[in-house]
Design an enzyme around this catalytic site. Structure first.
Site, PDB file in Angstrom:
ATOM      1  N   ASN A  25      -6.566   4.255  -6.904  1.00  0.00           N
ATOM      2  CA  ASN A  25      -7.738   4.821  -6.228  1.00  0.00           C
ATOM      3  C   ASN A  25      -8.775   5.274  -7.246  1.00  0.00           C
ATOM      4  O   ASN A  25      -9.599   4.481  -7.660  1.00  0.00           O
ATOM      5  CB  ASN A  25      -7.385   5.944  -5.257  1.00  0.00           C
ATOM      6  CG  ASN A  25      -8.560   6.250  -4.347  1.00  0.00           C
ATOM      7  OD1 ASN A  25      -9.345   5.362  -4.053  1.00  0.00           O
ATOM      8  ND2 ASN A  25      -8.714   7.484  -3.916  1.00  0.00           N
ATOM      9  N   SER A  83     -10.200  -0.555   1.612  1.00  0.00           N
ATOM     10  CA  SER A  83     -11.269  -1.560   1.665  1.00  0.00           C
ATOM     11  C   SER A  83     -10.918  -2.808   0.859  1.00  0.00           C
ATOM     12  O   SER A  83     -11.723  -3.736   0.774  1.00  0.00           O
ATOM     13  CB  SER A  83     -12.566  -0.976   1.093  1.00  0.00           C
ATOM     14  OG  SER A  83     -12.959   0.142   1.807  1.00  0.00           O
ATOM     15  N   GLY A 121     -13.888  -1.636  -6.411  1.00  0.00           N
ATOM     16  CA  GLY A 121     -15.221  -1.108  -6.118  1.00  0.00           C
ATOM     17  C   GLY A 121     -15.273  -0.193  -4.910  1.00  0.00           C
ATOM     18  O   GLY A 121     -16.352   0.028  -4.353  1.00  0.00           O
ATOM     19  N   GLY A 122     -14.116   0.344  -4.490  1.00  0.00           N
ATOM     20  CA  GLY A 122     -14.117   1.285  -3.364  1.00  0.00           C
ATOM     21  C   GLY A 122     -14.773   0.668  -2.147  1.00  0.00           C
ATOM     22  O   GLY A 122     -14.475  -0.472  -1.769  1.00  0.00           O
ATOM     23  N   ASP A 179      -7.976   8.291   0.514  1.00  0.00           N
ATOM     24  CA  ASP A 179      -8.458   7.216   1.395  1.00  0.00           C
ATOM     25  C   ASP A 179      -8.205   7.514   2.872  1.00  0.00           C
ATOM     26  O   ASP A 179      -8.730   6.838   3.748  1.00  0.00           O
ATOM     27  CB  ASP A 179      -7.798   5.878   1.022  1.00  0.00           C
ATOM     28  CG  ASP A 179      -8.558   5.150  -0.080  1.00  0.00           C
ATOM     29  OD1 ASP A 179      -9.710   5.522  -0.359  1.00  0.00           O
ATOM     30  OD2 ASP A 179      -8.003   4.199  -0.655  1.00  0.00           O
ATOM     31  N   ARG A 205       0.848  -1.193   0.000  1.00  0.00           N
ATOM     32  CA  ARG A 205       0.000   0.000   0.000  1.00  0.00           C
ATOM     33  C   ARG A 205       0.887   1.248   0.000  1.00  0.00           C
ATOM     34  O   ARG A 205       1.949   1.264   0.630  1.00  0.00           O
ATOM     35  CB  ARG A 205      -0.842  -0.039   1.273  1.00  0.00           C
ATOM     36  CG  ARG A 205      -1.805   1.117   1.470  1.00  0.00           C
ATOM     37  CD  ARG A 205      -2.994   0.976   0.614  1.00  0.00           C
ATOM     38  NE  ARG A 205      -4.100   1.811   1.065  1.00  0.00           N
ATOM     39  CZ  ARG A 205      -5.128   2.118   0.288  1.00  0.00           C
ATOM     40  NH1 ARG A 205      -5.189   1.679  -0.965  1.00  0.00           N
ATOM     41  NH2 ARG A 205      -6.122   2.855   0.747  1.00  0.00           N
ATOM     42  N   THR A 228      -9.796   0.339  -9.658  1.00  0.00           N
ATOM     43  CA  THR A 228      -8.961  -0.583  -8.891  1.00  0.00           C
ATOM     44  C   THR A 228      -9.072  -1.882  -9.660  1.00  0.00           C
ATOM     45  O   THR A 228      -9.954  -2.030 -10.494  1.00  0.00           O
ATOM     46  CB  THR A 228      -9.533  -0.722  -7.467  1.00  0.00           C
ATOM     47  OG1 THR A 228      -9.434   0.547  -6.830  1.00  0.00           O
ATOM     48  CG2 THR A 228      -8.800  -1.752  -6.626  1.00  0.00           C
TER      49      THR A 228
END
Ligand code: DON
Length: 571
Positions: A402, A454, A474-475, A424, A107, A382
């Protein structure tokens, strides 16, 4: 074809042989792969046909699932510019054929110069768009170090051979799909506004399906990575270009930030659902914790008796989601900076107690901190890929910039897009981000901290053996899409492709609304829920789930999401 493939024994072998010969034509177009197919030696499911082909080629050359994943990651950075990336980050969940589990956190991190008030004006209000489409929106990219670390630990083939296919795709070009053409056309104005110099994705006439997209600058950057590994991105010419780009737009990422970036191996988060063992991503993803909380909450209820997307099923799932997302907003963040109470959140008694105020008669109202805003969006921003090899090694990776095309800012001369992952973080307590998610201290901005995610790459075992590999973009809907796909297989007896195709719904506590894909609910079921006070809103397609199931016969069945260009290939 489907019934034929389901037959056992020699017919199956014949079917596999037949498919192997049919693959070169059918699958590259994503046609054969979209229907049915079970394979013995390995499967790749990802969001772009050419990238799936790259992964399959690596498996056939004797590469393992991690080799194929590295090659797919770089190929997606070329062919899926909306989300595939070298300028972003992601998570990998790994399970070896022998059952060893591990996760890799690549990340992005906040730059050293970042701080909690960086997106606020002098009155303390969030400046709209600042964490999304500026140079300040980018976290320090993690994908390249992630791939290097994954390969060092588990790779089998030579690194160069895994990066080369992406270089070829960038230099020689690839034919774009209708979907990508539309996305590129939609984003032209922003590309022009935010960039200088030659941008390969900008052109005067509209893009159309079948056009060739050539990206020479990106090919050169990938050559640096091929030849120098980590140093080819975090040092040298590419690092110089990235920092120069930051200076052009007053961004924060420095040479030191790049040098200091390191992906982290983290112990997998493991839980159970009935006789299944769920291997998933720990914080800084909220996905794994939330998924296990959701599964614990619904485990005792007779979902399979109620049926797929029937009113009782939807009501229970929505009430579970409401409670779990409320927890997410308060307790989840980067564990290197904030003590995330994972153990407490995953106590079955805790999750059961959360349902004590649940009533079948009417919807529980979400306690509102500030009304969230949920931005309708497609899930191109994503991407997830699932891979299994002939030894049963399994990889589940979700990776992201993102937003669609990230910040839409290319590193000049280097040809790759920068993420806007800083959005985020919680820019201000209670103020929703682009996915309508709210947060507080746990997810506040601090130098070197990872923003909460997420993304929920997950692997499931049954009887000690590999059972499923699953994940999606899909956030905020990622968690609920993964959750429902798992229930579709385990509770509603759907095969992998059906489980992926099935219509989904979503609730995230705030706003207090159930989003449903078109035709997800039967009219009667919908009415019953509305009479109980559920506010139901139709939404566009939700997620792009790419998953693999080990079937009873021991073969692998891929599920490639028809909502996108997703493709499953196997051998
Ligand atoms: O890490 C996260 O949760 C988000 N950055 C994921 C964004 C995403 O899935 C967008 N795609 N639809």
């Amino acid at each position: 074809m489907r019934g034929f493939l389901k037959r056992e024994g020699k017919y199956k072998l014949f079917a596999i042989l037949l498919l192997t010969f049919l693959i070169p034509v059918g699958c590259v177009q994503g046609q054969l792969s979209k229907d049915e197919g079970e394979y013995k030696n390995g499967v790749v499911v990802c969001a772009y046909p050419d990238a799936a082909q790259v992964g399959l080629n690596i498996l056939k050359k004797g590469g393992n699932a991690v080799d194929a994943a590295v090659a797919v990651q770089f190929a997606l950075a070329v062919t899926l510019p909306e989300a595939g990336n070298i300028g972003g980050g992601g998570f990998m969940v790994y399970r070896s054929g022998k059952g060893e589990t591990n996760t890799l956190d690549f990340r992005e991190k906040a730059p050293a110069m970042a701080g909690p008030n960086m997106y606020l004006d002098s009155a303390g209000n969030v400046i709209p768009g600042m964490s999304l489409s500026t140079h300040l929106a980018s976290g320090v990219p993690g994908s390249v170090d992630g791939m290097v670390q994954a390969h060092l630990k588990y790779g089998h083939l030579k690194w160069e051979d895994l990066v080369q296919p992406a270089i070829d795709l960038a230099r020689n070009g690839f034919m774009i799909t209708k979907h990508l053409a539309n996305d590129l056309n939609r984003t032209q104005a922003e590309f022009k506004k935010l960039n200088e110099g030659k941008i390969y994705m900008i052109r005067d006439t509209p893009w159309k399906e079948g056009d060739l997209l050539v990206q020479e600058d990106l090919a050169k950057t990938l050559e640096q990575i091929r030849d120098k590994g980590r140093a080819g991105f975090y040092e040298g010419v590419v690092a110089d270009e990235l920092v120069a780009e930051m200076q052009r737009g007053k961004g924060l990422i420095s040479k030191t930030d790049l040098q200091n970036y390191h992906a982290v191996w983290r112990q997998a988060l493991i839980g159970n659902y009935k006789e299944y063992r769920i291997i998933t991503m720990p914080p800084p993803s909220s996905g794994g914790v939330a998924l296990l909380q959701l599964l614990q909450t619904v485990e005792k209820y007779p979902l399979s008796r109620w049926g797929f997307n029937r009113d009782s099923t939807v009501q229970l799932v929505v009430e579970a989601e409401r409670r779990v997302y409320a927890d997410r907003s308060k307790y989840l963040g980067d564990p290197d900076f904030y003590k995330v109470p994972v153990d407490s959140l995953l106590k079955p008694a805790y999750n059961l107690s959360r349902m004590s105020n649940f009533s079948w008669d009417k919807a529980t109202p979400s306690v509102s901190i500030l009304p969230g805003k949920f931005v309708g969006y497609e899930s191109d921003q994503t991407t997830h890929y699932s891979i299994v090899d002939r030894d049963g090694n399994a990889v589940s990776i979700t990776t992201t910039l993102n937003g669609g095309f990230g910040s839409k800012i290319f590193v000049k001369g280097a040809g790759f897009l920068l993420n806007n992952e800083m959005d985020d973080f919680s820019s201000k307590p209670g103020v929703p981000n682009m996915f309508g998610l709210v947060g507080g201290k746990a997810n506040s901005i601090q130098p070197g901290k990872r923003m909460l995610s997420s993304m929920t790459p997950t692997i499931i075992e049954k009887d000690g053996k590999l059972f499923m590999i699953v994940g999606t973009p899909g956030g905020s809907t990622i968690i609920t899409s993964v959750f429902q796909t798992i229930l579709n297989v385990i509770e509603f007896n759907q095969n992998m492709q059906q489980a992926v195709n099935s219509k989904r719904f979503h609730h995230q506590w705030l706003p207090d609304v159930v989003y449903v894909e078109k035709d997800a609910l039967d009219g009667d079921d919908r009415l019953k829920l509305e009479q109980k006070g559920y506010k139901i809103i139709d939404s566009g397609p939700s997620g792009r789930v790419d998953a693999i199931l080990k079937t009873k016969s021991g073969y692998y069945e891929g599920g490639a999401d028809p909502r996108g260009d997703d493709t499953k290939l196997g051998w």
